[in-house]
Motif scaffolding. Structure first.
Motif, PDB file in Angstrom:
ATOM      1  N   GLY A   1       0.735   5.782   0.480  1.00 56.14           N
ATOM      2  CA  GLY A   1      -0.001   6.975   0.872  1.00 56.14           C
ATOM      3  C   GLY A   1      -0.734   6.839   2.191  1.00 56.14           C
ATOM      4  N   ASP A   2      -1.257   7.963   2.639  1.00 52.27           N
ATOM      5  CA  ASP A   2      -1.978   7.996   3.914  1.00 52.27           C
ATOM      6  C   ASP A   2      -3.252   7.172   3.882  1.00 52.27           C
ATOM      7  OD1 ASP A   2      -0.038   9.680   4.908  1.00 52.27           O
ATOM      8  OD2 ASP A   2      -1.138  11.515   4.398  1.00 52.27           O
ATOM      9  N   GLU A   3      -3.820   6.996   2.691  1.00 57.98           N
ATOM     10  CA  GLU A   3      -5.054   6.222   2.562  1.00 57.98           C
ATOM     11  C   GLU A   3      -4.782   4.726   2.407  1.00 57.98           C
ATOM     12  OE1 GLU A   3      -7.986   7.698   2.954  1.00 57.98           O
ATOM     13  OE2 GLU A   3      -6.863   9.568   3.257  1.00 57.98           O
ATOM     14  N   HIS A   4      -3.513   4.346   2.414  1.00 54.69           N
ATOM     15  CA  HIS A   4      -3.120   2.934   2.274  1.00 54.69           C
ATOM     16  C   HIS A   4      -3.767   2.305   1.044  1.00 54.69           C
ATOM     17  CE1 HIS A   4      -1.146   3.167   6.129  1.00 54.69           C
ATOM     18  NE2 HIS A   4      -2.240   3.619   6.676  1.00 54.69           N
ATOM     19  N   GLU A   5      -3.619   2.996  -0.068  1.00 53.80           N
ATOM     20  CA  GLU A   5      -4.169   2.538  -1.341  1.00 53.80           C
ATOM     21  C   GLU A   5      -3.284   1.443  -1.926  1.00 53.80           C
ATOM     22  OE1 GLU A   5      -6.078   5.053  -4.934  1.00 53.80           O
ATOM     23  OE2 GLU A   5      -3.925   5.327  -4.706  1.00 53.80           O
TER      24      GLU A   5
ATOM     25  N   THR B   1       0.840  -1.201   0.000  1.00 52.80           N
ATOM     26  CA  THR B   1       0.000   0.000   0.000  1.00 52.80           C
ATOM     27  C   THR B   1       0.873   1.248   0.000  1.00 52.80           C
ATOM     28  OG1 THR B   1      -0.140   0.082   2.424  1.00 52.80           O
ATOM     29  CG2 THR B   1      -1.816  -1.202   1.264  1.00 52.80           C
TER      30      THR B   1
END
Length: 469
Positions: free
Chosen positions: A265-269, A263
């Motif tokens: 980024g902060d959004e754990h994409e 993942t």
């Protein structure tokens, strides 16, 4: 040993089908681009599992494929003005080049889909003969619902799966298929792109069929382990089960193992090419001084867990790896002044940490607790390195255990190569500059670094002299 089986969603006791031998198939990449960090995660996770099996004394037959023909490859080849085989050769070479620094062991067999077209056609013919597949206008589809238990690996509602499948079909596919859930095992192709002659006209294999054919060809009808990313559980592995068991009449796989995503980024994409948020290993290797940092970063997260890719996490992995290497080298350096013999009490402590490593790794390859056992072993090495009396046999025992456990993670380079004279002089100059501005912590750090590499400094009125221990 316990492994988590995606089929049951539980940890199960693992026992090979054939004593001392493990037959393992792991889905490899579609070679239309450089592999990204997410692709590398799967390769490293299963390479680490393979290495642990080897450490435990098993022989491992490890097969992992290259998908070297599909729609993405046809599109990429056209964009680059080359043929599909040329594109495949280019990115297979890149895969080998990029995975070598990551210390990923070569597969026992690394088959390519295009090398198995006759076997694929025979497989499809058998499915048609048994009533599991049917031909329409040059395409051949598998009757998904005819296979009892279809979709069980996906743990999804069959009605929902059917609705989702119908939503992805265009009018032409809907008209050709008997049921929206049916999937292609052979695709008719009169588009001028790469194709082969078959009983149903010119065409090429569907995606799922190649793995069924190659897995059974090289490992037999019944495998110990089949692995891949969790996104492959449906539809790829689901369809593999259906078509393979329909063909052989036997259970295909004992344990299904799936690794978690990388993942970002902060959004754990999820990192993926389709989302455009990927980092290729090819580029990352240019940015990292030591490829073992990438390997250590990936290998020390339990395979089912997501890996949060970031520069901060890579930097932390680099510090942790250096901590291990420094402890190893500290004790290695003391060998020069060690006395012959052994220390049973110290070796007993070291063995206890090794036993802990095995116990936690036997629990579904719990590498996070496994590396903790390594840290404990390194702490013992550091403590023993400053003991008044170091015994050669005991020091070598500890060093051997650290190296063997780190080899399970696929990390080498524990021992320090001889430092060049020019590098010593450069560090001494940096130390003198640090002392001049009263940065004594940095000066001491440089001295300690040189000491661990066997360099002795002597501060004299005429300047710093040095020699090798």
């Amino acid at each position: 040993m316990q492994v988590y089986n995606t089929m049951s969603l539980e940890k199960e006791t693992f026992k090979p089908l054939h004593e001392g031998i493990i037959n393992m198939y792991v889905c490899g990449p579609t070679v239309y681009n450089y592999i990204h960090v997410g692709n590398a995660r799967s390769a490293i996770a299963f390479d680490t599992i393979r290495r642990y099996f080897l450490y435990r004394g098993y022989d491992v037959n490890y097969v992992s494929n290259f998908t070297d023909v599909d729609d993405k490859m046809i599109k990429a080849a056209a964009e680059q003005g080359i043929t599909v085989p040329e594109l495949a050769d280019k990115y297979i070479a890149a895969f080998n080049e990029d995975t070598l620094p990551l210390n990923i062991m070569p597969a026992t067999v690394r088959p390519r889909a295009t090398e198995h077209i006759p076997e694929i056609i025979e497989f499809v013919q058998d499915l048609i003969a048994k009533g599991y597949a049917y031909e329409v206008e040059g395409d051949v589809y598998f009757r998904a619902k005819k296979f009892k238990g279809y979709g069980i690996l996906a743990h999804q509602d069959l009605a929902e799966m059917e609705s989702n499948a119908a939503g992805r079909l265009d009018d032409g596919e809907m008209a050709r298929k008997e049921d929206p859930m049916d999937f292609a095992v052979w695709k008719g192709a009169n588009d001028g792109a790469i194709s082969w002659r078959s009983p149903w006209g010119q065409g090429r294999p569907g995606w799922h069929i190649e793995c069924s054919v190659m897995a059974t060809k090289y490992l037999g009808n019944h495998l110990d382990i089949h692995g891949g990313g969790i996104d492959l559980a449906f539809p790829h592995h689901t369809n593999e089960i259906a078509q393979t068991e329909a063909h052989t009449g036997e259970k295909f796989v004992e344990k299904w193992l799936h690794n978690g995503f990388v993942t970002v980024g902060d959004e754990h994409e999820k990192m993926s090419k389709s989302l455009g948020n990927f980092v290729t290993v090819h580029e990352l290797l240019k940015q990292v001084d030591d490829p073992m940092i990438i390997r250590f970063f990936m290998a020390t997260t339990q395979y089912r867990r997501p890996v949060a890719y970031s520069q901060r996490n890579l930097d932390q992995a680099a510090r942790n790896l250096e901590r291990i290497r420094t402890g190893y080298r500290n004790l290695q350096f003391r060998l020069a002044t060690a006395t012959v013999g052994s220390d049973a009490a110290i070796e007993e402590k070291a063995q206890a940490f090794v036993d802990t490593f095995v116990a936690v790794m036997d629990d579904d390859f719990n590498v996070q607790d496994g590396v903790t056992a390594v840290y404990n072993l390194v702490n013992l090495a550091n403590t023993y390195a400053i003991a008044a009396d170091v015994k050669t046999d005991t020091a070598q025992f500890i060093l051997r255990q650290i190296a063997e456990l780190m080899n399970v993670f696929g990390v080498d380079g524990m021992a320090q190569d001889d430092i060049l004279d020019a590098d010593v002089e450069a560090l001494i100059s940096e130390r003198e500059a640090a002392r001049a501005v009263k940065n004594f912590s940095r000066a001491d750090e440089i001295r300690d670094t040189l000491t661990t590499q066997g360099i002795v400094l002597e501060d004299t009125p005429q300047g710093v002299r040095w020699h090798r221990a």
